[in-house]
Design an enzyme around this catalytic site. Structure first.
Site, PDB file in Angstrom:
ATOM      1  N   ASP A 479       0.835  -1.205   0.000  1.00 25.65           N
ATOM      2  CA  ASP A 479       0.000   0.000   0.000  1.00 25.65           C
ATOM      3  C   ASP A 479       0.871   1.257   0.000  1.00 25.65           C
ATOM      4  OD1 ASP A 479      -2.288   1.543   0.163  1.00 25.65           O
ATOM      5  OD2 ASP A 479      -3.054   0.590   1.989  1.00 25.65           O
ATOM      6  N   ASP A 549     -10.496   2.082  -3.525  1.00 26.13           N
ATOM      7  CA  ASP A 549     -11.083   1.818  -2.211  1.00 26.13           C
ATOM      8  C   ASP A 549     -12.601   1.818  -2.292  1.00 26.13           C
ATOM      9  OD1 ASP A 549      -8.921   1.353  -0.645  1.00 26.13           O
ATOM     10  OD2 ASP A 549      -8.722   3.407   0.095  1.00 26.13           O
TER      11      ASP A 549
HETATM   12  C1  DGJ Z   1      -5.833   1.927   1.853  1.00 26.07           C
HETATM   13  C2  DGJ Z   1      -6.159   0.692   1.070  1.00 26.07           C
HETATM   14  O1  DGJ Z   1      -6.625   1.027  -0.190  1.00 26.07           O
HETATM   15  C3  DGJ Z   1      -7.167  -0.115   1.851  1.00 26.07           C
HETATM   16  O2  DGJ Z   1      -7.576  -1.224   1.109  1.00 26.07           O
HETATM   17  C4  DGJ Z   1      -6.566  -0.535   3.157  1.00 26.07           C
HETATM   18  O3  DGJ Z   1      -5.486  -1.388   2.920  1.00 26.07           O
HETATM   19  C5  DGJ Z   1      -6.114   0.701   3.905  1.00 26.07           C
HETATM   20  N1  DGJ Z   1      -5.271   1.548   3.137  1.00 26.07           N
HETATM   21  C6  DGJ Z   1      -5.375   0.289   5.165  1.00 26.07           C
HETATM   22  O4  DGJ Z   1      -4.848   1.363   5.823  1.00 26.07           O
END
Ligand code: DGJ
Length: 736
Positions: A479, A549
């Site tokens: 991430d 997301d």
């Molecule tokens: C952003 C990601 O896109 C999410 O899926 C998740 O992993 C969060 N960060 C966790 O902090």
């Protein structure tokens, strides 16, 4: 031979099965562009494609001659300051203060195959004869510099990859103030520019605008390719649609700050250029050093946007993505993020894993919150050791317990970040991207590690590789949750500060390179707060990325449709999540959520313990359906049919068809139900007109020609198309 050079006319003709790309060495020994488009029969000379004529009020190169002006000539890799007034592809600032150069043709080389681009992700070949490469050396006598222009022709795949390399053979140092990857001058400006724009939770929406005189551009200054603009731009004719018409696509294999722009000049020539964003960029090139610009992949299609996308899909799925997981069926995963956020312990995780296993899930992914003291997003990034309060037996034991349930285990990292509240920051406050004596802005309470420094990358490599070595981890979610500000490195000298953003990305690539080489069995999924770095650069290392997301089924239609302009559906992480949806609060059926997520790397992201027995049965059937069609979805040809960006956006449909056209899966989605809507007919794409297909759930059989030309009247299949908001159908077609 896909690359032809005619020594007498000094012309290069690059061609794929469907495309020609032609340029020549001009009378002043610079390179001039002649043609890019549908394939032309080769001939001895294409000189008549060279347009020039006396033009009033312009500057000319040679005294006494009023014709030869670079202002009027279509060029291959243009410079500024020597009669061309448009923006250049590169600029070299010399010690004298001069920015004038004269790079002229020296020689060239044509060979089978393709070399690696040093330190950068790029397309590749597996067999030498899959592609042919042309390297042209241009030399500037005064500075002793060389520019190597690289062109690789993928003849069967119908794509051409370009890039440029700057080498300083001179004695003095120079500064590259601009070093774009490619530039091309297309005659005429009757184009629309297609771009993929958005923001967090609404990434890669398709936007079109008509070209007008002057510069129109998209760019990123955020340190990543960004959710705001994707490093891709296409020029299409106004009447080009999904399945017909001309389009030129330009996709940059890069994950940092980029620029893609079109400048329409006073004679309606459209100059397109793409590469590292020159804004806030400078590269000091000392004697003997070289600089490699990232690769741009150019695709011309006269079969509409789908024609272009399918070239990208095939090339990127098979010759950009790499490693064992490129072709392997990806596991159906469940991710705990939206089920627990930071609030979990080993019991909860094992409970979720056990219940998921019963549904058919293959991989359990533990997301953010397993390390340091991370109960929220204010702490612990950089401290990649397990939080024993939550997981008293450690990661290895948890992974083994999950394996014992019959599931693979995957883990989340955010390698490039640090929290102020962390051991890492305490020990190395200077390891952060920042500028001395200036404030440090934060994003999500966190700071960006200075990946332009080798020691920082090494340190993170050691931590991550230790975790990966110690535990049976078969998947990593990588991430990256904030953009960069106050870009600077405390290690680099003042005259190298504008190199930091690019050096940072090189650091990211080098860490990916090391980890994917050392752990070839691990499936990497890239992520950046959803899809803020969903680009071809990372696709090279991670064959799938977290698309967004936003997991709402309706929002995902636009995001996945837009992403498919360039990216294969095998690269798009797509999960079924809970309702009301956590991003937009919308309630959609479990069926529709899966019907959208099937067209991607499929998984779940919800608390299975909260599901009713009936829902669990439905999920079991969904997973069984996906597994039964895994290879078709991952490797089939994807066709967009109806666009959520067209009209009022109420309908989306698409289909994925196996290479041999014997199987297909079709998806149809309606946002809002309309009263008394009339009849709905959908025209399929990509089928074989002569094959007879059975469609699951429909009694009749159909020939491909009927489904594609007369269409399928969906209203005849009432039992599946509920007249309701957010309804959808997915049909499996099989040749009989
Ligand atoms: C952003 C990601 O896109 C999410 O899926 C998740 O992993 C969060 N960060 C966790 O902090």
């Amino acid at each position: 031979m896909p690359i032809l050079y005619n020594g007498s006319t000094r012309e290069f003709h690059l061609h794929t099965q469907k495309v020609s790309y032609i340029f020549s060495i001009l009378e002043n020994n610079q390179l001039g562009h002649l043609y890019y488009g549908k394939k032309l029969r080769h001939r001895e000379s294409f000189e008549r494609l060279f347009h020039i004529g006396e033009s009033p009020n312009t500057a000319c190169v040679n005294e006494g001659d009023l014709v030869f002006s670079l202002d009027l000539i279509k060029q291959e890799y243009p410079a500024y300051g020597t009669t061309d007034f448009r923006e250049p592809a590169y600029q070299v600032l010399q010690e004298s203060g001069s920015r004038i150069t004269n790079f002229i043709y020296q020689d060239h080389q044509i060979y089978e195959g393709k070399k690696k681009l040093e330190g950068l992700p790029a397309t590749y070949v597996e067999r030498e004869n899959e592609a042919t490469t042309l390297e042209i050396s241009l030399v500037d006598e005064k500075t002793g510099m060389e520019i190597k222009l690289l062109y690789t022709v993928f003849e069967e795949l119908n794509a051409i990859a370009r890039s440029a390399r700057f080498i300083n053979h001179g004695q003095l140092e120079v500064n590259l103030t601009r070093a774009l990857s490619a530039s091309i001058d297309l005659p005429g400006s009757d184009f629309e520019m297609v771009q993929l724009s958005g923001s967090w939770a609404r990434e890669r929406h398709v936007k079109n605008r008509k070209l007008v005189p002057g510069i129109q551009s998209i760019a990123s200054t955020r340190g990543t390719s960004s959710a705001q603009q994707n490093p891709f731009l296409a020029l299409k004719r106004p009447n080009t649609a999904e399945h017909q018409g001309e389009v030129y696509g330009f996709s940059l294999v890069y994950s940092g700050n980029f620029l893609a722009q079109v400048e329409v000049d006073h004679y309606d020539v459209s100059r397109l250029m793409i590469g590292i964003n020159p804004f806030d960029f400078n590269w000091l090139l000392k004697s003997g050093e070289s600089f490699q610009a990232p690769e741009v992949v150019m695709v011309y299609s006269d079969e509409g946007l789908n024609g272009m996308s399918q070239v990208y899909h095939r090339l990127y799925r098979t010759r950009l993505a790499r490693g064992k997981w490129r072709d392997r069926e990806r596991p159906v995963l469940i991710n705990n993020w939206e089920a627990t956020y930071f609030n979990f312990n080993d019991q909860k995780i094992l409970e979720l894993a056990k219940a998921s296993k019963e549904l058919g899930v293959e991989l359990f992914v533990l997301d953010d919150g397993w390390f340091g003291k991370r109960d929220d997003d204010t702490t612990s990034l950089g401290d990649w050791s397990v939080d024993r309060r939550k997981l008293p037996n450690g990661i290895t034991q948890l992974a083994e317990d999950i394996n014992a349930l019959g599931l693979e285990f995957g883990l989340w990292f955010e390698p490039e970040m640090v929290s102020k509240a962390s051991e890492l920051y305490k020990a190395h406050p200077d390891w952060v991207i920042r500028v001395p004596d200036r404030q440090m802005s934060h994003g999500r309470n966190q700071f960006v590690l200075d990946f332009s420094r080798q020691e920082v990358v090494d340190f993170i490599y050691d931590l991550m590789s230790e975790v990966l070595r110690d535990a049976p981890i078969s998947y990593v979610k990588w991430d990256m949750n904030r953009y960069m500000t106050e870009i600077g490195s405390l290690e680099l000298p003042a005259n190298r500060q504008r190199e930091v953003a690019h050096r940072y990305i090189l650091g990211v690539y080098s860490l990916y390179e090391r980890l994917t080489s050392e752990f070839p069995d691990v499936l990497f999924e890239s992520c950046a707060g959803g899809g803020s770095r969903f680009d071809p650069g990372l696709l090279h290392y991670a064959p799938q990325g977290w698309t967004s997301d936003d997991t709402d089924a309706v929002e995902r239609l636009k995001i996945q449709y837009g992403s498919s302009m360039v990216y294969p559906i095998s690269s798009m992480g797509a999960h079924v999540s809970a309702v009301p949806n956590h991003q937009v609060g919308r309630v959609t059926s479990l069926e529709t959520r899966a019907n959208v997520a099937y067209f991607g790397a499929f998984g779940y992201e919800l608390d299975v313990m909260m599901m009713t027995e009936e829902e669990k049965e439905e999920v079991k059937a969904q997973i069984a359906f996906y597994k039964a069609n895994h290879s078709l979805i991952q490797k089939g040809q994807f066709y967009r049919i109806e666009s959520p960006f067209a009209g009022d956006g109420n309908i989306t449909s698409w289909i994925v068809v196996s290479d041999d056209q014997t199987e297909a899966i079709f998806g149809y989605y309606q946002v809002l139900a309309r009263p008394n809507p009339g009849f709905t007919r959908v025209f399929f794409e990509g089928l074989n007109p002569d094959f007879e297909y059975a469609i699951d759930g429909i009694a009749d059989t159909f020939y491909g020609d009927e489904l594609m030309s007369a269409g399928l009247q969906l209203d005849r299949c009432r039992e599946k198309t509920h007249p309701a908001d957010f309804s959808s159908v997915v049909y499996k077609l099989k040749r009989i």
